[in-house]
Design a protein around this motif. Structure first.
Motif, PDB file in Angstrom:
ATOM      1  N   ASP A  25       0.846  -1.188   0.000  1.00 57.14           N
ATOM      2  CA  ASP A  25       0.000   0.000   0.000  1.00 57.14           C
ATOM      3  C   ASP A  25       0.883   1.240   0.000  1.00 57.14           C
ATOM      4  OD1 ASP A  25      -2.876  -1.069   0.578  1.00 57.14           O
ATOM      5  OD2 ASP A  25      -1.616  -2.078   2.054  1.00 57.14           O
ATOM      6  N   GLY A  27       0.755   5.787  -0.638  1.00 56.98           N
ATOM      7  CA  GLY A  27      -0.085   6.961  -0.836  1.00 56.98           C
ATOM      8  C   GLY A  27       0.649   8.250  -0.529  1.00 56.98           C
ATOM      9  N   THR A  29      -0.258  12.406   0.674  1.00 52.52           N
ATOM     10  CA  THR A  29      -1.233  13.387   1.129  1.00 52.52           C
ATOM     11  C   THR A  29      -0.613  14.775   1.112  1.00 52.52           C
ATOM     12  OG1 THR A  29      -2.282  11.761   2.587  1.00 52.52           O
ATOM     13  CG2 THR A  29      -2.775  14.079   2.999  1.00 52.52           C
ATOM     14  N   ASN A  45       3.359   7.711   2.463  1.00 55.35           N
ATOM     15  CA  ASN A  45       3.247   6.480   3.250  1.00 55.35           C
ATOM     16  C   ASN A  45       3.474   5.259   2.365  1.00 55.35           C
ATOM     17  OD1 ASN A  45       2.426   7.288   5.986  1.00 55.35           O
ATOM     18  ND2 ASN A  45       0.638   8.138   4.957  1.00 55.35           N
ATOM     19  N   LYS A 252     -12.500   4.098  -2.748  1.00 58.05           N
ATOM     20  CA  LYS A 252     -11.531   3.117  -3.229  1.00 58.05           C
ATOM     21  C   LYS A 252     -12.207   2.220  -4.258  1.00 58.05           C
ATOM     22  CE  LYS A 252      -7.541   0.635  -1.558  1.00 58.05           C
ATOM     23  NZ  LYS A 252      -6.713   0.347  -0.342  1.00 58.05           N
ATOM     24  N   ASN A 275      -5.534  13.380  -0.952  1.00 62.78           N
ATOM     25  CA  ASN A 275      -4.766  12.142  -0.872  1.00 62.78           C
ATOM     26  C   ASN A 275      -5.040  11.264  -2.081  1.00 62.78           C
ATOM     27  OD1 ASN A 275      -5.273   9.025  -0.047  1.00 62.78           O
ATOM     28  ND2 ASN A 275      -3.398   9.768   0.918  1.00 62.78           N
ATOM     29  N   ASN A 277      -3.906   7.144  -3.330  1.00 62.63           N
ATOM     30  CA  ASN A 277      -3.278   5.928  -2.825  1.00 62.63           C
ATOM     31  C   ASN A 277      -3.550   4.765  -3.757  1.00 62.63           C
ATOM     32  OD1 ASN A 277      -5.793   4.409  -1.682  1.00 62.63           O
ATOM     33  ND2 ASN A 277      -5.960   6.494  -0.855  1.00 62.63           N
ATOM     34  N   THR A 279      -3.170   0.146  -3.990  1.00 64.75           N
ATOM     35  CA  THR A 279      -2.918  -1.152  -3.355  1.00 64.75           C
ATOM     36  C   THR A 279      -2.607  -2.179  -4.420  1.00 64.75           C
ATOM     37  OG1 THR A 279      -4.398  -0.691  -1.487  1.00 64.75           O
ATOM     38  CG2 THR A 279      -3.943  -3.000  -1.978  1.00 64.75           C
TER      39      THR A 279
END
Length: 282
Positions: A25, A27, A29, A45, A252, A275, A277, A279
């Protein structure tokens, strides 16, 4: 014969992309502040998770597959954060006459290792990390900086009265360079994933830590199907002198069982955040 082999091959490919043993994962921000001091800050992150048993999504949301399957795991996390201030008059803090322009910068690196373990109806989570921070002030062409290191930790023990409801308590804190730079907080966590009609689900979650600095987050996500969700979250932080709250809308979408993209838009008092992100499972 050829059709049989083709069908067999497609079945193998489908099953291999549906079950997964690891997940990454990531991301970023970006937060924009509307005040006289802070300009903006960014947070990157990254987390890698290795499951002790393969995760096999069934009829529930793909995003909740590991939780619904009670899949124990070990994980590693890394985050990088930076912050820039505006150029402000700092003459009140220096023995000079007249205005004096100054600006500050801050960045931090935080790495941590952890594990989640499910045993029948019990849940255990432990995490240990190291954080390195640096602040630099520039005034009239002269700069000064200070480094700060701390150890972070978190430990939770929980119980699942039903298979998709988790209630947990524990500690969350940090220990800095000296004994005064510490905060050992009481932590709570709750999560519930409930089925609705026509293959739809709802996720309710809460996470809080209470000590010298209190923080709490509550969130909810509505799953239209296995792949797509829209949710909201509310966060509040109180350091004893003032409190700040933040509200966010998040979403998501799984392009396929192994790849998802997401985003979040948030706002609070004099602050807006964005943000993105993703996966990846394999």
């Amino acid at each position: 014969m050829k059709k049989t082999l083709l069908a067999l091959g497609l079945a193998v490919i489908t099953s291999s992309t549906f079950a997964y043993d690891a997940q990454i994962d990531g991301g970023f921000t970006y937060t924009d502040w509307d005040n006289d001091i802070v300009d903006s800050n960014g947070l990157f992150n990254l987390q890698g998770t290795l499951y002790l048993d393969s995760v096999n999504p069934k009829n529930g949301p793909l995003n909740e597959a590991a939780f619904l399957g009670h899949n124990s795991n070990i994980y590693a996390k890394y985050s990088y954060q930076y912050l820039d201030t505006k150029t402000v008059d700092v003459s009140d803090y220096f023995p000079v006459s007249g205005p004096l322009a100054g600006k500050a910068e801050y960045d931090s690196h935080h790495i941590s290792l952890g594990a989640e373990y499910f045993f029948e109806q019990f849940y255990f989570n432990g995490e240990l990390g190291y954080k390195e921070e640096k602040a630099e002030v520039k005034v009239a062409g002269i700069s000064a900086s200070e480094d700060y290191d701390s150890t972070t930790y978190r430990a939770l023990v929980g119980y699942l009265p039903v298979s998709n409801l988790l209630l947990a308590v524990g500690i969350d804190g940090y220990q800095g360079d000296n004994d005064e730079d510490e905060d050992n907080r009481f932590a709570v966590k709750a999560k519930y994933v409930a089925p609705l009609n026509n293959g739809q689900y709802i996720n309710l979650e809460a996470d809080g830590a209470f000590g010298d600095v209190d923080s709490a987050t509550i969130g909810a996500d509505y799953y239209f199907d296995q792949a797509f969700s829209i949710g909201a979250a509310y966060n509040i932080v109180d350091n004893g002198a003032e409190d700040t709250d933040f509200f966010a809308i998040r979403s998501k979408y799984f392009l396929n069982p192994n790849l998802a993209i997401g985003g979040q838009v948030g706002f609070g008092d004099d602050v807006q955040a964005f943000n993105i992100n993703a996966t990846f499972r394999f």
